[in-house]
Design an enzyme around this catalytic site. Structure first.
Site, PDB file in Angstrom:
ATOM      1  N   ASP A 146       0.824  -1.080  -0.099  1.00  0.00           N
ATOM      2  CA  ASP A 146      -0.088  -0.164   0.079  1.00  0.00           C
ATOM      3  C   ASP A 146       0.608   1.244  -0.206  1.00  0.00           C
ATOM      4  O   ASP A 146       1.692   1.304   0.877  1.00  0.00           O
ATOM      5  CB  ASP A 146      -0.783  -0.124   1.254  1.00  0.00           C
ATOM      6  CG  ASP A 146      -2.366  -0.480   1.062  1.00  0.00           C
ATOM      7  OD1 ASP A 146      -2.520  -0.519  -0.134  1.00  0.00           O
ATOM      8  OD2 ASP A 146      -3.119  -0.926   2.075  1.00  0.00           O
ATOM      9  N   LYS A 149      -0.388  -0.538  -4.246  1.00  0.00           N
ATOM     10  CA  LYS A 149      -1.974  -0.268  -4.373  1.00  0.00           C
ATOM     11  C   LYS A 149      -2.245   1.235  -3.601  1.00  0.00           C
ATOM     12  O   LYS A 149      -1.760   1.558  -2.627  1.00  0.00           O
ATOM     13  CB  LYS A 149      -2.727  -1.149  -3.441  1.00  0.00           C
ATOM     14  CG  LYS A 149      -4.067  -0.918  -3.181  1.00  0.00           C
ATOM     15  CD  LYS A 149      -4.971  -2.259  -2.669  1.00  0.00           C
ATOM     16  CE  LYS A 149      -4.830  -2.348  -1.144  1.00  0.00           C
ATOM     17  NZ  LYS A 149      -5.385  -1.219  -0.398  1.00  0.00           N
ATOM     18  N   GLU A 176      -5.418   4.243  -3.033  1.00  0.00           N
ATOM     19  CA  GLU A 176      -6.989   4.314  -2.869  1.00  0.00           C
ATOM     20  C   GLU A 176      -7.697   5.553  -3.811  1.00  0.00           C
ATOM     21  O   GLU A 176      -6.989   6.556  -3.985  1.00  0.00           O
ATOM     22  CB  GLU A 176      -7.394   4.592  -1.489  1.00  0.00           C
ATOM     23  CG  GLU A 176      -7.032   3.526  -0.528  1.00  0.00           C
ATOM     24  CD  GLU A 176      -7.262   3.584   0.757  1.00  0.00           C
ATOM     25  OE1 GLU A 176      -7.930   4.628   1.432  1.00  0.00           O
ATOM     26  OE2 GLU A 176      -6.897   2.660   1.925  1.00  0.00           O
ATOM     27  N   GLU A 224     -13.976  -2.648  -1.520  1.00  0.00           N
ATOM     28  CA  GLU A 224     -14.387  -3.032   0.153  1.00  0.00           C
ATOM     29  C   GLU A 224     -15.689  -2.380   0.449  1.00  0.00           C
ATOM     30  O   GLU A 224     -16.010  -1.098   0.292  1.00  0.00           O
ATOM     31  CB  GLU A 224     -13.417  -2.054   0.954  1.00  0.00           C
ATOM     32  CG  GLU A 224     -13.410  -2.280   2.222  1.00  0.00           C
ATOM     33  CD  GLU A 224     -11.917  -2.060   3.126  1.00  0.00           C
ATOM     34  OE1 GLU A 224     -10.902  -1.665   2.488  1.00  0.00           O
ATOM     35  OE2 GLU A 224     -11.960  -2.053   4.237  1.00  0.00           O
TER      36      GLU A 224
HETATM   37  O1  KIV Z   1      -4.448  -2.387   4.369  1.00  0.00           O
HETATM   38  C1  KIV Z   1      -5.090  -3.258   4.165  1.00  0.00           C
HETATM   39  O2  KIV Z   1      -5.245  -4.431   4.710  1.00  0.00           O
HETATM   40  C2  KIV Z   1      -6.063  -3.275   2.781  1.00  0.00           C
HETATM   41  C3  KIV Z   1      -7.060  -4.336   2.590  1.00  0.00           C
HETATM   42  C4  KIV Z   1      -8.264  -4.302   3.783  1.00  0.00           C
HETATM   43  C5  KIV Z   1      -7.849  -4.456   1.284  1.00  0.00           C
HETATM   44  O3  KIV Z   1      -6.227  -2.300   1.999  1.00  0.00           O
END
Ligand code: KIV
Length: 280
Positions: A88, A117, A119, A186
């Protein structure tokens, strides 16, 4: 190099159907959790910024830094999992412009991530395009995006009206167009996630989004009973490591207090005679 290594193109091409089972993704934040996840056969390990909540003890994900994410990504990456490693981009590491996004994503790639990833939907198109142009694969994340907690006013189910669902669909199509190779959805109604899954050519990976996504993701600590507060209804707990750990440690504390641990054999000994006339 792991010969079963999962790649971004493999995941991008993976829409679930009768012959293609759904993608299994789970979070992991360090070497032991990554080893357990990989041994269980997950396709994707997500070094999620949820680590702020389940490992570092924050109330939300907003305090997590790029440095935290790189530190945990390195630990996961050292285990050389077959699973694809996605990390992330934490809050404010990509919201401030293309240059910051590339610089921060590069730190995560150099730490061992194979994709990042982020958002957001249509509002992130420019950033997504720039990252992909820099050869950094991007996974999207729509619906309940935890970095927007203050905008949403809490961790609540999203896309519950037709208008909100239409916006989510438009966002999904926009980020697919921009080049994301998959998208996490989500906490949205099952019917909305099913519609997105049907419309997109890339896989959707659901969490609290029902059974019709191309894959599922859960947080490692939720799934194995290592979180201690409120558990959302979409979390199915497959183990109780927290309870097991408390039981195990109670045994240890008991044995220490009763002088039952360690035994003489759990220590080291030297050759006969060495300490016979040793004066303490
Ligand atoms: O940070 C995380 O664990 C997530 C998942 C909940 C998809 O983004």
């Amino acid at each position: 190099m792991n010969t079963n290594k999962k790649s971004v193109p493999q995941i991008r091409a993976h829409k679930a159907n009768e012959t293609n089972p759904p993608i299994a993704m789970v979070t992991a934040y360090d070497a032991p959790t990554a080893r357990i996840a990989d041994a269980a056969g997950v396709d994707i390990i997500l070094v999620g910024d949820s680590l702020g909540m389940v490992v570092l003890g924050y109330e939300d994900t907003l305090s997590v830094t790029v440095r935290d994410m790189a530190y945990h990504t390195k630990a996961v990456s050292r285990t050389e999992p077959a699973a694809l490693i996605v990390t992330d981009l934490p809050w404010l590491s990509y919201h401030t412009g293309v240059k910051d996004a590339i610089k921060n994503a590069a730190k995560l790639i150099r730490a061992g991530a194979e994709a990042v990833k982020l958002e957001g939907g249509a509002n992130r198109i420019e950033i997504i395009r720039a990252l992909i142009d820099a050869e950094i694969p991007v996974m999207g994340h729509l619906g309940l995006t935890p970095q927007s907690i203050h905008t949403f006013g809490g961790f609540s189910v999203q896309a519950k009206t037709r208008d909100a669902a239409k916006k989510l669909l438009d966002d999904a199509l926009a980020i697919e167009e921009a080049g994301v190779f998959s998208v996490v959805i989500e906490a949205v109604p099952n019917v909305v996630a099913a519609k997105v899954t049907q419309l997109l050519h890339i896989p959707t990976i659901g969490i609290g989004a029902g059974p019709n996504c191309d894959g599922q993701v859960l947080v490692f600590h939720d799934l194995l009973g290592l979180t201690f507060g409120h558990r959302p209804k979409f979390v199915r707990q497959y183990g109780s490591l927290g309870e097991l750990g408390i039981k195990g440690l109670e045994g240890y504390v008991h044995d220490v207090k009763m002088k039952a641990f360690p035994s003489a054999d759990e220590g080291y000994h030297v050759g006969h005679g060495e300490f016979d006339d040793w004066n303490f």
